[in-house]
Design an enzyme around this catalytic site. Sequence first.
Site, PDB file in Angstrom:
ATOM      1  CB  CYS A   2      22.408  57.769  36.102  1.00  0.00           C
ATOM      2  SG  CYS A   2      21.579  58.141  37.655  1.00  0.00           S
ATOM      3  CG  LEU A  53      25.391  61.512  41.005  1.00  0.00           C
ATOM      4  CD1 LEU A  53      26.383  61.234  42.123  1.00  0.00           C
ATOM      5  CD2 LEU A  53      25.878  62.648  40.122  1.00  0.00           C
ATOM      6  CB  ALA A  54      21.747  58.362  44.770  1.00  0.00           C
ATOM      7  CB  VAL A  56      15.756  62.814  43.614  1.00  0.00           C
ATOM      8  CG1 VAL A  56      14.307  62.773  44.096  1.00  0.00           C
ATOM      9  CG2 VAL A  56      16.147  64.236  43.237  1.00  0.00           C
ATOM     10  N   GLY A  81      19.411  61.677  34.270  1.00  0.00           N
ATOM     11  CA  GLY A  81      19.084  63.091  34.317  1.00  0.00           C
ATOM     12  C   GLY A  81      18.209  63.447  35.498  1.00  0.00           C
ATOM     13  CD  GLU A  82      18.262  64.933  39.127  1.00  0.00           C
ATOM     14  OE1 GLU A  82      17.087  64.776  39.533  1.00  0.00           O
ATOM     15  OE2 GLU A  82      19.242  64.373  39.646  1.00  0.00           O
ATOM     16  CB  VAL A 294      38.025  78.017  38.642  1.00  0.00           C
ATOM     17  CG1 VAL A 294      37.517  78.762  37.428  1.00  0.00           C
ATOM     18  CG2 VAL A 294      39.326  77.292  38.330  1.00  0.00           C
TER      19      VAL A 294
END
Length: 607
Positions: A2, A53-54, A56, A81-82, A294
Amino acid sequence: MCGLVGYAGFADCVPQGTEHTSLKEMTETLACRGPDASAVWAEDAAGLGHTRLATVDLVGGRQPMLLARDGRTVLAVAFTGEVYNHARLRGELTALGHRFTTRSDSEVVLHAIAAWGEQAPARLDGMFAYAAWEPDARRLTLARDRFGIKPLSYTRIRDAVVFGSEPKAVLAHPAVGTRLELDGLRELLLSAQPMIKTPGRSAFAGLNEVAAGTVVTVTPQGARTHRYWSLTPVEHCDDLPTTIARVRQLLQEAVTGQLAADVPVSVLLSGGLDSSAIAALARPAAGTLHTLSVDVGSRASSEDAMGRDPDGPYAEMMVGHLGSAHRRVRLAAGTLADPAHRARVGRLRDGLTLGDFDTSLLQLYRAVREDFPVTLAGDGADELFGGYRWFTPRAATAESFPWDSVLGRADLTRLLDPALAAALDLPAHRAELHRTACTEIEHLPGTTPAEAALRRDSYLNLTRFLPCLLDRADRLSMGVGLEVRVPFLDHRLVEYVFNAPWGFKTFDGREKSLLRAAVTDLLPEPVLARRKSPYPMVRDPAYRTALAGQVERLLADAGPATDLLDTTAVRSLLLEATGADRFPREGLELVLDLDQWLRTHRPTLHL
């Protein structure tokens, strides 16, 4: 993950009637950070905006989040954040009488602030930044995680504060000007080469960052800054076998905890020790383990300060060893040199780029995001366990940042206008930054000079070098709506390893001995024995030709950077670029990036 924005203060902080419009415009600048939802809240003299940005509780975690009593808002929070220990904290808060209506960590943060105020961040395990507004006290609280993994900037405007996850969001407020002064230009240049991030500073005059591990509280009476966490010395009492076992336990707990999500999760896998360790530890809890790597077609080269061997064979070895579902992302040199990609990276970073080191990472993140909103990465392992070649007793005792011996050799100030270079005096500025950073470091009584020097080396890497890489990872990943989690920066693991004797970290005569020993049973011998190999950079001659051509056009068009450059020195650099022996990529990229930054932000110059 987010993004958040907002303002707080008095109603006359901007002309009446424009507050809500400004809030929406600020929020829109962070749309890429939160592709799943966007909302704003405003009341009296404060407002918050949020893009989500979902990952959880996909339905229940919408923000800004409010706490009301008797039909009146008493606390409004925007969080990014988380928080990995949110389930345990929810239990503690429930026991205190708090009631929850969602499973989200955002609601836990809301109630944690209500319960513990400025002490709340110290109870949160994870990566986060938040803004909390208490209308009754007219109190704004801005907080950031222990390592500054998640960004948060703010500025004062008369009796108000404007803030946002990124500078561009703050600068979108109509009352905030874009001004570049000498200190800002110093920060702009040094954060890219040789990668020194000054806590709390930005390139824009008057625009600050909330420093890592810090809470900023603003009321009508003024502002106060409180440091709630820092790296401090603690006596290490465990023997070597116990230390190895403890490192394994802490890292396993961090990886397992950070796999938790309501969306698919992947692991970035280069085939190096760090990423391979994370992938191996993730496999038991991941169900189907998804990995990505990458390939930019790089080869070992004397131009590479740290040297490298190709990742591909080692990554494939790990894929076979783990049985992961793997995707190899292949990038072409032509796309990495595309000016549009460089411009995109520059806009995302609000600063100078690291050339194809950044453009390739952005494209890798974009490929990851096609299937995975969340990925785990190995950032922080080298700084914590001593993985870089500059972790040596000689470098640690030097009166400069340790990585200067490897990354600071290119004198890019020779490309600036001589009068400007003299005014900047970057050597003296770097020396002062080094002295200041060293005053922060504490040592236990009886610490030997050699141990103290290496502990100082570790501290400088974790607090001045690593933030440059974390900022890069955050901006580029969130530029495509991807959340990157970093298990090596679990603060319990960092505190433990930071205080372990340096002899433990090199007990087998190699770098990162503790990490290697902690996962030795999980990895194939060639991966365990592999030397440090940094993130790949392109070596295709077409990339050199493209950069040189773009600099030539910049000079011909008299781009905005030419006012700050010594064009004679830049033309000499172009002649150097035509030679076969050396590729002066740092100089070419500086010229292009500085021009792009000036075009994007159009600052008023006070140099």
